[in-house]
Design an enzyme around this catalytic site. Structure first.
Site, short mmCIF file in Angstrom:
data_model
loop_
_atom_site.label_atom_id
_atom_site.label_comp_id
_atom_site.label_asym_id
_atom_site.label_seq_id
_atom_site.Cartn_x
_atom_site.Cartn_y
_atom_site.Cartn_z
N GLU A 250 0.84 -1.21 0.00
CA GLU A 250 0.00 0.00 0.00
C GLU A 250 0.87 1.26 0.00
O GLU A 250 0.79 2.08 0.93
CB GLU A 250 -0.91 0.00 1.25
CG GLU A 250 -1.80 -1.22 1.38
CD GLU A 250 -2.54 -1.27 2.73
OE1 GLU A 250 -2.27 -0.42 3.61
OE2 GLU A 250 -3.38 -2.17 2.91
N PRO A 251 1.69 1.46 -1.00
CA PRO A 251 2.57 2.63 -0.99
C PRO A 251 1.80 3.91 -1.33
O PRO A 251 0.95 3.92 -2.21
CB PRO A 251 3.57 2.32 -2.11
CG PRO A 251 2.77 1.49 -3.07
CD PRO A 251 1.83 0.66 -2.23
N GLY A 252 2.10 4.97 -0.61
CA GLY A 252 1.49 6.26 -0.93
C GLY A 252 2.57 7.27 -1.23
O GLY A 252 2.82 7.66 -2.37
N ARG A 253 3.30 7.66 -0.17
CA ARG A 253 4.30 8.72 -0.27
C ARG A 253 5.38 8.43 -1.32
O ARG A 253 5.78 9.31 -2.06
CB ARG A 253 4.97 8.87 1.09
CG ARG A 253 5.86 10.08 1.20
CD ARG A 253 6.62 10.06 2.52
NE ARG A 253 5.82 9.69 3.66
CZ ARG A 253 5.28 10.55 4.52
NH1 ARG A 253 5.47 11.83 4.37
NH2 ARG A 253 4.56 10.11 5.54
N CYS B 287 -3.30 33.51 10.69
CA CYS B 287 -3.07 34.17 11.99
C CYS B 287 -2.71 33.16 13.06
O CYS B 287 -3.47 32.94 14.01
CB CYS B 287 -4.32 34.94 12.36
SG CYS B 287 -4.66 36.18 11.12
N GLU B 288 -1.60 32.51 12.89
CA GLU B 288 -1.07 31.59 13.90
C GLU B 288 0.44 31.59 13.77
O GLU B 288 0.96 31.56 12.65
CB GLU B 288 -1.53 30.15 13.65
CG GLU B 288 -2.99 29.93 13.84
CD GLU B 288 -3.31 28.48 14.24
OE1 GLU B 288 -2.47 27.83 14.86
OE2 GLU B 288 -4.43 28.07 13.93
N1 LLP Z 1 -1.69 1.95 4.44
C1 LLP Z 1 -2.24 2.42 5.57
C2 LLP Z 1 -3.16 1.56 6.32
C3 LLP Z 1 -1.92 3.71 6.04
O1 LLP Z 1 -2.46 4.15 7.17
C4 LLP Z 1 -1.03 4.51 5.28
C5 LLP Z 1 -0.69 5.86 5.73
C6 LLP Z 1 -0.49 3.98 4.09
C7 LLP Z 1 -0.85 2.70 3.71
C8 LLP Z 1 0.43 4.77 3.22
O2 LLP Z 1 1.62 5.08 3.84
P1 LLP Z 1 2.82 5.75 3.01
O3 LLP Z 1 3.30 4.74 2.00
O4 LLP Z 1 2.30 6.96 2.34
O5 LLP Z 1 3.83 6.05 4.04
N2 LLP Z 1 0.02 12.75 6.83
C9 LLP Z 1 1.27 12.10 7.15
C10 LLP Z 1 1.30 10.65 6.72
C11 LLP Z 1 0.16 9.84 7.29
C12 LLP Z 1 0.18 8.43 6.84
C13 LLP Z 1 -1.06 7.73 7.23
N3 LLP Z 1 -1.17 6.38 6.78
C14 LLP Z 1 2.41 12.90 6.54
O6 LLP Z 1 2.16 13.91 5.91
O7 LLP Z 1 3.57 12.54 6.71
#
Ligand code: LLP
Length: 415
Positions: A273-276, A342-343
């Site tokens: 489940e890659p996001g970032r 304003c913070e």
């Molecule tokens: N799977 C699950 C169940 C998750 O909770 C997350 C991220 C991912 C996959 C994806 O993770 P990644 O590959 O993107 O690291 N807002 C924060 C990051 C929050 C991540 C939440 N869960 C930031 O800006 O660093």
């Protein structure tokens, strides 16, 4: 690796100059590079070639429809965490059999919608959620495929707000509770346990915590097999980090090799489940300098993007590289780069060394493609900026800039 580069002192997004995009779309504006998205997806997905796997892009990182469509066309599945994300991915044409649904607080209607869509599986995070999914599935005369999210109690060594696999975190079930819930799942008539899941955190810069978690999960999975619970999917979540500053996260190939080594000889399908790692360096946020001011203690560069546009620096103290869109020679200064909100917590960077800039200059905030726009808000009644996507010599508006009417659109005339 990304396609935001300087050519003759001007920042380009692929083949288009950032200045040209700003002329068309104004600031603040998120600019995404389609080529970078594709390259990152390809690099990540191909790192698992040779084993059964499904890469489910984590929608929360960047949920723009154009992004989802592009990744879906490349064969990506999707990791969702809400009914809203389900709605988006279905609109983007994603095959429901490539959707996994995580999150600790799924509501009845969200569960119903996911069952109706026949998604691949729910990643279940508590016993009560398991019972709820069974109940909703029974009402629908259907069966829900599930995996249980294990909390393996592994320290991902990242920011505490984005650590999720520690005993004290709200996520998943510890090994003992998970065993009880699997035994229950086996008996529930509208539940089919098909997988095992974990996600230990985000922005991990070492492979070791992943391997530690995987070891614990695989040991647990073999116990399940002994008890007659046959698991087909092993979902290892997301979390692979990127370079914002000087971090040196493992390359996906190295990550893939380490995981593949562990899974050798099993007949499990791996889900990731890659996001970032897909979206992070595929986008920049471009902002314009409004004013500069010197106080007795600090230099401030006041820009037109704020914590409502990009909250990561304010929320996590995150570092984002910031550079001038036009490279010029000139003296450097050390300044706080702040927004109009304003913070005091409204900053994009603090004590940052940067060339001295004047009014109207453009600055690019790098690595803003993940958790940038998706975490934006209208705080201080600031309409959100536009999102633009570039693909080679072409570009398109991916989301229009909000206008004042968008601020009031959902509000009622009171009394
Ligand atoms: N799977 C699950 C169940 C998750 O909770 C997350 C991220 C991912 C996959 C994806 O993770 P990644 O590959 O993107 O690291 N807002 C924060 C990051 C929050 C991540 C939440 N869960 C930031 O800006 O660093």
């Amino acid at each position: 690796m990304h396609y935001f580069e300087y050519k003759n002192g001007q920042l380009f997004a692929e083949d288009i100059s950032v200045e040209e995009l700003v002329k068309e779309f104004d600031t603040p504006v998120y600019i995404y590079s389609a080529r970078t998205f594709r390259r990152h997806f390809e690099a990540f997905d191909s790192a698992f070639a040779g084993i059964d796997h499904l890469t489910c892009y984590s929608v929360k990182a960047n949920s723009n429809l154009c992004v989802l469509k592009m990744l879906s066309e490349m064969g990506s599945g999707m990791d969702i965490v809400s009914g809203g994300e389900l709605f988006r991915v279905l609109k983007a044409g994603v095959d429901p059999q490539k959707i996994v649904y995580s999150g600790v607080g799924k509501k009845d209607h969200e569960i119903r919608e996911a069952i109706l869509s026949d998604i691949l599986m729910f990643n279940v995070e508590s016993r009560q959620e398991l019972e709820k999914i069974n109940q909703v599935a029974a009402e629908m005369d259907s069966t829900a495929r599930i995996s249980l999210r294990i909390n393996p109690d592994v320290d991902p060594k990242t920011h505490p707000y984005i650590s999720t696999g520690l005993k004290k975190n709200k996520f998943g079930l510890d090994l003992e509770q998970a065993m009880d819930s699997y035994m229950l799942a086996k008996q529930l008539s509208n539940i089919e346990p098909v997988g095992i899941d974990c996600h230990i955190g985000s922005q991990l810069t070492s492979i070791d915590p992943f391997i530690e978690a995987l070891d614990r999960i695989m040991k647990f999975q073999s116990k399940l097999t002994d008890l007659g619970i046959d698991i087909r999917y092993l979902d290892l979540g997301g979390g692979l980090g990127i370079t914002y500053d000087e971090e040196q996260p493992p390359h996906p190939v190295e990550f893939g090799q380490a995981i593949k080594e562990k899974l050798k000889g099993t007949d499990l399908t791996l889900i990731l489940e890659p996001g970032r790692v897909i979206a992070g360096n595929s986008g920049i946020l471009v902002t314009r300098v409004l004013y500069t001011k010197k106080t007795p203690s600090k230099n401030f560069i006041i820009v037109d993007a704020a914590m409502n546009d990009l909250v990561r620096p304010s929320l996590y103290g995150s570092f984002h590289r910031i550079a001038c869109v036009h490279e010029k020679n000139g003296p450097d200064c050390v300044a706080d780069i702040v927004g109009p909100i304003c913070e005091t917590g409204d900053f994009l960077a603090q004590d940052r060394k940067i060339r001295e800039v004047g009014q109207n200059e453009l600055l690019a905030v790098f690595s803003a493609g993940a958790y940038g726009f998706t975490m934006s808000s209208q705080y201080n009644s600031r309409p959100r900026g536009a999102e633009v996507i570039v693909d080679g010599t072409k570009f398109t508006l991916a989301r229009r800039r909000e206008v004042y009417f968008d601020l009031l659109d959902l509000e009622e005339q009171c009394f």
